[in-house]
Design a protein around this motif. Structure first.
Motif, PDB file in Angstrom:
ATOM      1  N   PRO A   1       0.793  -1.235   0.000  1.00 31.34           N
ATOM      2  CA  PRO A   1       0.000   0.000   0.000  1.00 31.34           C
ATOM      3  C   PRO A   1       0.822   1.280   0.000  1.00 31.34           C
ATOM      4  N   ARG A   2       2.097   1.220   0.428  1.00 31.45           N
ATOM      5  CA  ARG A   2       2.881   2.459   0.532  1.00 31.45           C
ATOM      6  C   ARG A   2       4.244   2.373  -0.144  1.00 31.45           C
ATOM      7  N   GLU A   3       4.884   1.221  -0.089  1.00 34.53           N
ATOM      8  CA  GLU A   3       6.228   1.098  -0.640  1.00 34.53           C
ATOM      9  C   GLU A   3       6.193   0.440  -2.013  1.00 34.53           C
ATOM     10  N   LEU A   4       7.292   0.582  -2.737  1.00 34.52           N
ATOM     11  CA  LEU A   4       7.404   0.000  -4.074  1.00 34.52           C
ATOM     12  C   LEU A   4       7.749  -1.477  -3.973  1.00 34.52           C
ATOM     13  N   LEU A   5       6.794  -2.226  -3.455  1.00 37.90           N
ATOM     14  CA  LEU A   5       6.925  -3.667  -3.307  1.00 37.90           C
ATOM     15  C   LEU A   5       5.747  -4.345  -3.986  1.00 37.90           C
ATOM     16  N   LEU A   6       5.984  -5.545  -4.456  1.00 39.38           N
ATOM     17  CA  LEU A   6       4.953  -6.330  -5.122  1.00 39.38           C
ATOM     18  C   LEU A   6       5.100  -7.776  -4.675  1.00 39.38           C
ATOM     19  N   ALA A   7       3.962  -8.432  -4.388  1.00 42.30           N
ATOM     20  CA  ALA A   7       3.970  -9.844  -4.011  1.00 42.30           C
ATOM     21  C   ALA A   7       3.127 -10.625  -5.014  1.00 42.30           C
ATOM     22  N   THR A   8       3.596 -11.809  -5.369  1.00 39.07           N
ATOM     23  CA  THR A   8       2.872 -12.670  -6.302  1.00 39.07           C
ATOM     24  C   THR A   8       2.736 -14.061  -5.704  1.00 39.07           C
ATOM     25  N   GLY A   9       1.621 -14.726  -5.982  1.00 36.99           N
ATOM     26  CA  GLY A   9       1.398 -16.102  -5.552  1.00 36.99           C
ATOM     27  C   GLY A   9       1.197 -16.991  -6.760  1.00 36.99           C
ATOM     28  N   SER A  10       1.626 -18.252  -6.655  1.00 37.93           N
ATOM     29  CA  SER A  10       1.651 -19.120  -7.832  1.00 37.93           C
ATOM     30  C   SER A  10       1.198 -20.529  -7.492  1.00 37.93           C
ATOM     31  N   THR A  11       0.866 -21.280  -8.542  1.00 38.53           N
ATOM     32  CA  THR A  11       0.563 -22.695  -8.360  1.00 38.53           C
ATOM     33  C   THR A  11       1.816 -23.515  -8.087  1.00 38.53           C
ATOM     34  N   ASP A  12       3.006 -22.904  -8.156  1.00 32.63           N
ATOM     35  CA  ASP A  12       4.210 -23.615  -7.726  1.00 32.63           C
ATOM     36  C   ASP A  12       4.356 -23.621  -6.209  1.00 32.63           C
TER      37      ASP A  12
END
Length: 666
Positions: free
Chosen positions: A197-208
């Motif tokens: 919401p505030r920092e330049l971060l991104l999280a991704t979730g996967s079927t792996d």
């Protein structure tokens, strides 16, 4: 694992539609409204905690595949299987836009922070951005090679993030209208993403079965979560932004990612596959669906003792010293008008700007539109007027509230005069029976030690024999009249008609389930008879019904000549799911299909794993790609078989035989 104070319970369970439910979403602002979409194309609005539908929106021409509220919860957007999008103004009871352009099912939609734009991702491999005011698509982003599973605007509204079954996450620059960067660190299809919401971060979730956290200022992978038992379905940052929440099948997990990704806690939640999650105060709410039933679960979020250990341990303190900002080192990449902070030795990313002002789509309502007539079916007008107001938010005194902080009613022991209802009885009242709590040890984890996974974490369950006497998942007492402790001698006996009515109470629901399954089988059969076997199989897989897959595999195992490498790539993930099932029939069918694949294709897969020569040979490159995918799926199945070698009986013998066959791939 660290001692946890998290608890979970089922808040409600109700019939969402007259047909199969295909999508559901929660309002992120209030956490008190929910929308569900069905196979019949209808969108129903609900007040969380109440089993009564507030209103039904005008139906689409095909099944509703995705739903999303805007930030003020005054608008809802639906994406359909045909590729069309429709946006409703809930307070004015109007359809404000109908958007067409996608050539296949829409899998995800998201509203822009300023409200006048919508982005969508589809099975046609494209990401589109729509201007609601101009009633059309203003840009199409091409680059994915498979279905786009999730799209989201960045908090500052300048980027679009999209993830796909092609194992990539792409960031698109809205201003430039082009690809900004591609993140390709997952080994399987990526299912979800979320921006910090505030920092330049991104999280991704996967079927792996992993979660990746990226610094999108430098486009660098910061950390990866430990391997989970199932693929990640939903992911989000905590309100403070210092933790990651992941939701997979029947499991909720918490991680801290600063500076490494440590597992903090796990909670078993019997929600099946979560459709959406949101945070309301210290509670996390998740909704899911199966057939025509919708479920809402609550998870109590508390400070985890492992996090306190990490923050106070000498090792963590020594690492956290690296996060002191160094002056005179300007940021190398940031958004325009984004407040950034200097780089640090550990690569702490810059910050997103504060949340932009909320702009209500008044322009859209004022535009002339042929579809602006009210097409709502108001089932509960009073509740609708209380919840969807243009200038108010949920949670005021004149609105109905649901106190999810209260202890579930099922924790109170029933008195002798009020017998406890069977857990599986289908009623119209919310079922608040708490799901089993996750088991935790009292000894906190060390910072550098990952917790060992129990059998429940790995999704291993006892196989239920196929010849058991009672139906699976049904309490036979639910079909009989409730017994009273001491019936009065003057009470009138129930008539035969009343008894029969009570016994047949669940017949209509079961008939609906069987009818929908029969309809799906007819669709697959119709495609099969045209000679397009792969299309019929892909359609069956997308219906996400294990019983249908079992029926299909029973036919395919009788006709080995139909099997190809393409079919193996499609069916191996389904076979893995069947082998993990608790039903003996499903496990047996999955083992038979896997045995056929290993006997007929193991040599082909092994011989085509090597990289093809530099000479252009398209057919060999295709075989190499398919063989590599099959080998990846078989490697996961081999791990699963290793954990089931001690199983007794006929199923255990099949597991041990498959273990020998699969070892020939090495």
């Amino acid at each position: 694992m660290a001692s946890s104070t998290k608890t979970t319970w089922k808040l409600q369970e109700f019939v969402g539609h007259g047909s199969v439910v295909t999508s559901a979403t929660l309002g992120k602002k209030s956490g008190r409204v929910m929308a569900t979409g069905g196979e019949d194309g209808k969108v129903n609005m609900w007040h969380v905690g109440s089993p009564n539908c507030i209103m039904t929106l005008s139906p689409l021409t095909s099944a509703v595949e995705t739903l999303q509220f805007n930030s003020s919860e005054e608008f809802v957007c639906a994406g359909s299987r045909s590729g069309a999008l429709r946006i409703w103004n809930l307070s004015a009871s109007k359809v404000v836009r109908q958007l067409t352009g996608h050539k296949a099912a829409v899998r995800s939609v998201d509203f822009h922070s300023y409200g006048d734009f919508v982005t969508s991702g589809s099975d046609d491999h494209k990401v589109r951005m729509w201007d609601i005011r101009r009633k059309g698509c203003i840009f199409t982003y091409k680059g994915h090679e498979d279905s786009v599973n999730c799209v989201q605007f960045s908090p500052d509204g300048r980027w679009i993030g999209s993830v796909s079954n092609d194992k990539t996450c792409k960031l698109w620059d809205i201003t430039a209208g082009k690809l900004l960067h591609e993140l390709n660190d997952h080994s399987a299809g990526v299912t979800c993403l979320t921006f910090h919401p505030r920092e330049l971060l991104l999280a991704t979730g996967s079927t792996d079965r992993t979660t990746n956290i990226y610094d999108v200022e430098r486009f660098k992978l910061l950390s990866t979560s430990p391997l989970e038992a199932n693929g990640i379905r939903k992911i989000m940052f905590s309100e403070s932004g210092d933790q990651i929440y992941t939701a997979s099948q029947d499991m909720f997990k918490t991680y801290t990612y600063d500076p490494m990704c440590y597992h903090l806690d796990s909670v078993i939640v019997k929600w099946g596959k979560p459709a959406d999650i949101t945070i309301s105060g210290e509670k996390l709410m998740g909704c899911s669906f199966y057939q025509n039933i919708v479920y809402v679960h609550i998870i109590d979020l508390k400070v985890n003792t492992l996090q306190q250990t990490l923050q106070t341990s000498p090792t963590h303190e020594s690492e956290s010293i690296k996060f002191e900002a160094k002056p005179n080192q300007p940021s190398s990449r940031s958004h325009s008008n984004v407040t950034t902070r200097p780089h640090t030795t550990c690569g702490v990313p810059a910050k997103f700007p504060p949340n932009p002002p909320q702009v209500i789509l008044t322009k859209v309502v004022q535009c002339n539109n042929n579809n602006s007539e009210s097409t709502f079916k108001q089932i509960n007008p009073q509740a609708k007027d209380e919840i969807f107001k243009p200038t108010s938010t949920l949670g005021k005194e004149n609105q109905r509230k649901l106190n999810i902080d209260e202890t579930p009613a099922s924790n109170v022991q029933p008195t002798a005069q009020e017998p406890k209802k069977p857990n599986n009885a289908v009623t119209n009242t919310p079922d608040v029976t708490p799901a089993p709590h996750a088991q935790h040890n009292n000894e906190p984890n060390k910072p550098n030690a990952l917790p060992t996974k129990s059998a429940s974490d790995l999704g291993i369950s006892t196989v239920i024999p196929s010849d058991r006497q009672d139906p699976i998942g049904l309490d036979m007492n639910a079909f009989l009249p409730a017994k009273k402790d001491k019936p009065s001698m003057f009470c009138a006996t129930k008539t035969d008609h009343e008894v029969v009515t009570t016994i047949t109470k669940g017949v209509s629901s079961m008939r609906m389930v069987l009818t929908n399954r029969h309809k799906n089988l007819e669709i697959v059969r119709a495609l099969w008879t045209t000679g397009d076997v792969m299309t019929s199989i892909n359609s069956a897989v997308k219906m996400d019904d294990q019983a249908l897959i079992v029926d299909l595999l029973n036919v395919l195992t009788l006709k080995p000549s139909l099997w190809t490498l393409d079919l193996c790539v499609v069916m191996l993930p389904q076979i893995k799911s069947l082998i993990s099932s608790k039903y003996e029939t499903y496990v047996s069918v999955g083992c038979s299909a896997l045995k056929l694949i290993l006997k007929n294709f193991s040599q082909v897969i092994r011989s085509n794993l090597k990289t093809p020569p530099t000479v252009v040979d398209i057919s060999r490159e295709e075989r190499h790609k398919k063989s590599k995918s099959c080998y990846s799926y078989l490697a996961d199945i081999r791990v699963l078989l290793d954990s089931k070698q001690q199983t007794a009986g006929k199923i255990g013998s099949q597991f041990r035989e498959l273990k020998i066959l699969i070892s020939t791939l090495e």
